[in-house]
Design a protein around this motif. Structure first.
Motif, PDB file in Angstrom:
ATOM      1  N   TRP A   1      44.797  31.854  38.169  1.00  0.00           N
ATOM      2  CA  TRP A   1      43.626  32.371  38.915  1.00  0.00           C
ATOM      3  C   TRP A   1      42.319  31.713  38.477  1.00  0.00           C
ATOM      4  O   TRP A   1      41.253  32.109  38.925  1.00  0.00           O
TER       5      TRP A   1
ATOM      6  N   ARG B   1      52.263  34.950  47.948  1.00  0.00           N
ATOM      7  CA  ARG B   1      51.248  34.258  48.757  1.00  0.00           C
ATOM      8  C   ARG B   1      51.709  32.840  49.090  1.00  0.00           C
ATOM      9  O   ARG B   1      51.610  32.388  50.233  1.00  0.00           O
TER      10      ARG B   1
ATOM     11  N   ASP C   1      37.348  37.383  35.275  1.00  0.00           N
ATOM     12  CA  ASP C   1      37.965  37.089  36.567  1.00  0.00           C
ATOM     13  C   ASP C   1      36.917  37.347  37.669  1.00  0.00           C
ATOM     14  O   ASP C   1      36.361  38.442  37.766  1.00  0.00           O
TER      15      ASP C   1
ATOM     16  N   ASN D   1      43.984  31.637  45.143  1.00  0.00           N
ATOM     17  CA  ASN D   1      42.705  32.371  45.223  1.00  0.00           C
ATOM     18  C   ASN D   1      41.533  31.381  45.327  1.00  0.00           C
ATOM     19  O   ASN D   1      41.712  30.155  45.186  1.00  0.00           O
TER      20      ASN D   1
ATOM     21  N   ASP E   1      50.856  38.894  43.557  1.00  0.00           N
ATOM     22  CA  ASP E   1      50.241  38.082  44.618  1.00  0.00           C
ATOM     23  C   ASP E   1      50.622  36.609  44.552  1.00  0.00           C
ATOM     24  O   ASP E   1      50.613  35.932  45.574  1.00  0.00           O
TER      25      ASP E   1
ATOM     26  N   HIS F   1      52.547  37.847  38.607  1.00  0.00           N
ATOM     27  CA  HIS F   1      51.597  38.659  39.386  1.00  0.00           C
ATOM     28  C   HIS F   1      52.142  38.827  40.795  1.00  0.00           C
ATOM     29  O   HIS F   1      52.650  37.867  41.378  1.00  0.00           O
TER      30      HIS F   1
ATOM     31  N   ASP G   1      40.481  35.438  48.938  1.00  0.00           N
ATOM     32  CA  ASP G   1      39.581  36.398  48.257  1.00  0.00           C
ATOM     33  C   ASP G   1      38.273  36.624  49.003  1.00  0.00           C
ATOM     34  O   ASP G   1      37.857  37.758  49.159  1.00  0.00           O
TER      35      ASP G   1
ATOM     36  N   ASN H   1      44.794  46.550  42.005  1.00  0.00           N
ATOM     37  CA  ASN H   1      44.857  45.086  42.020  1.00  0.00           C
ATOM     38  C   ASN H   1      46.104  44.472  41.367  1.00  0.00           C
ATOM     39  O   ASN H   1      46.605  43.465  41.834  1.00  0.00           O
ATOM     40  N   ARG H   2      46.591  45.046  40.300  1.00  0.00           N
ATOM     41  CA  ARG H   2      47.809  44.525  39.652  1.00  0.00           C
ATOM     42  C   ARG H   2      48.837  45.637  39.726  1.00  0.00           C
ATOM     43  O   ARG H   2      48.748  46.625  38.995  1.00  0.00           O
TER      44      ARG H   2
ATOM     45  N   ASN I   1      39.926  39.450  50.693  1.00  0.00           N
ATOM     46  CA  ASN I   1      40.568  40.486  49.902  1.00  0.00           C
ATOM     47  C   ASN I   1      39.523  41.604  49.819  1.00  0.00           C
ATOM     48  O   ASN I   1      38.534  41.471  49.098  1.00  0.00           O
TER      49      ASN I   1
HETATM   50  C1  BGC Z   1      42.987  37.993  43.390  1.00  0.00           C
HETATM   51  C2  BGC Z   1      42.649  37.000  42.313  1.00  0.00           C
HETATM   52  C3  BGC Z   1      42.534  37.709  40.995  1.00  0.00           C
HETATM   53  C4  BGC Z   1      43.789  38.501  40.701  1.00  0.00           C
HETATM   54  C5  BGC Z   1      43.656  39.274  39.417  1.00  0.00           C
HETATM   55  C6  BGC Z   1      44.239  38.741  43.003  1.00  0.00           C
HETATM   56  O1  BGC Z   1      44.532  39.697  43.958  1.00  0.00           O
HETATM   57  O2  BGC Z   1      43.193  37.328  44.606  1.00  0.00           O
HETATM   58  O3  BGC Z   1      41.456  36.337  42.575  1.00  0.00           O
HETATM   59  O4  BGC Z   1      42.326  36.764  39.987  1.00  0.00           O
HETATM   60  O5  BGC Z   1      44.054  39.372  41.757  1.00  0.00           O
HETATM   61  O6  BGC Z   1      44.658  40.210  39.223  1.00  0.00           O
END
Ligand code: BGC
Length: 347
Positions: free
Chosen positions: A219, A194, A46, A246, A190, A188, A274, A127-128, A294
């Protein structure tokens, strides 16, 4: 023993005792700590995450002092939660005293939480975002990330500005903008937020929209290129705007048009999120209209500050939590005007 010799001996002993005492005191004054950071990443291919992890390594090396040593161990789960559970166990066996976890399945952190709790090793998820209920499983769980809603809002504002400044975007002159959406991984935090917020923001700013379609591209740039080729085959040059969740997917969309030899004026406006290096470069060469930054540098700085406080027991009171145990870094807008400055920031 003469009186002289005795008094020399006495002062010698006193001196030795003094040195011993002060020596001990100065040793405990400067306690030494070692941060053994165990990082588990959902998928290192990623683009955003591989840049974030590189940055984390640099930050850790730069934070080293005589009394604060750091060591980082990174594992790549390549998209499998089972693999990640095993890797977390390995990291703990290897002596990690803080875990940094980028979950594969953000709804399935229980095994990892149990493993860490057994050894009393705190976890910083990043991030997640785990669901709120799981974050309450133990009081040594933290999260560092960003507010998805804000990124959608800023993408919507950027798109609205661009459309106002370039009215020719409405190629068929129907007063509406025909758009498609390229979505990140389902589930996810986001992805859906989004998209929804960007569209709502555009509408609230008075832009009339007409949705032609959408595609899930997880992504990923190559998947986005394929989805986009399908969408183009359905709508030909009818697509006027592409909202991508993204930058990598935005770049996949652009690649699809380039593959079909579309001229610049026949291409839609494409927006990402991003501000990865490749995304920023695409803004500078005017293929990507804009993106939303981001803040990976802010996120790694927060991870480090938190990890250091957890290991040393000092400085926790200086950390700005958005709410209990959550740190959110703000998103910002990037256009051709400031893209170069952002590119320099990530060096
Ligand atoms: C980002 C993505 C990324 C993803 C992975 C997001 O917050 O914008 O680019 O692939 O997180 O968890």
């Amino acid at each position: 023993m003469g009186r002289m010799r005795r008094s020399w001996l006495l002062s010698g002993i006193c001196c030795a005792i003094f040195l011993l005492l002060t020596g001990c005191a100065s040793q405990s004054d400067s306690e030494r700590y070692t941060l053994q950071l165990g990082v588990a990443c959902y998928n290192q291919s990623d683009t955003f995450l591989s840049q974030l992890i590189d940055r984390l390594k640099t930050d850790l090396a730069a934070a080293e002092t005589d009394s604060f040593q750091t060591h980082i161990m990174v594992r790549d789960a390549a998209g499998s939660q089972r693999t990640q559970d095993d890797q977390v166990k390995e990291l703990l066996d290897a002596g990690a005293n803080v875990l940094c976890v980028n979950l594969v399945d953000r709804a399935d952190p229980s095994e990892i939480i149990d493993l860490a709790r057994e050894r009393n090793v705190p976890i910083i998820f990043f991030n997640r975002e785990p669901v709120a209920e799981d974050m309450r499983q133990w009081d040594q769980l933290y999260y560092v990330g960003a507010d998805a809603k804000q990124s959608g809002q800023l993408q919507g504002e950027l798109a609205a500005d661009y459309i106002t400044q370039h009215p020719q975007i409405d190629r068929n002159k129907d007063g509406k903008i025909q758009y498609v959406v390229l979505e990140g991984e389902p589930g996810h935090q986001d992805a859906i937020i989004r998209t929804e917020t960007a569209v709502d923001t555009l509408k609230s700013l008075g832009v009339s929209l007409d949705k032609l379609g959408s595609g899930i591209a997880n992504w990923n740039r190559a998947q986005a290129q394929n989805r986009m080729l399908q969408l183009i085959s359905q709508h030909q040059s009818g697509i006027e705007l592409v909202l991508a969740n993204n930058d990598d997917m935005a770049l996949g969309a652009i690649a699809a048009y380039q593959k079909l030899n579309y001229t610049e004026s026949a291409m839609p406006v494409v927006l990402g999120i991003d501000g990865t290096d490749v995304g920023l470069e695409a803004i500078l060469n005017h293929t990507l209209a804009a993106t939303v930054y981001n803040d990976k540098e802010g996120q790694t700085a927060a991870i480090l500050q938190l990890a250091q406080a957890l290991v040393t027991g000092q400085g926790m009171d200086q950390i700005q939590f958005a709410k209990d145990h959550y740190i959110y870094l703000p998103y910002t807008k990037v256009t051709a005007e400031n893209a170069a400055a952002y590119l320099a920031k990530s060096d």
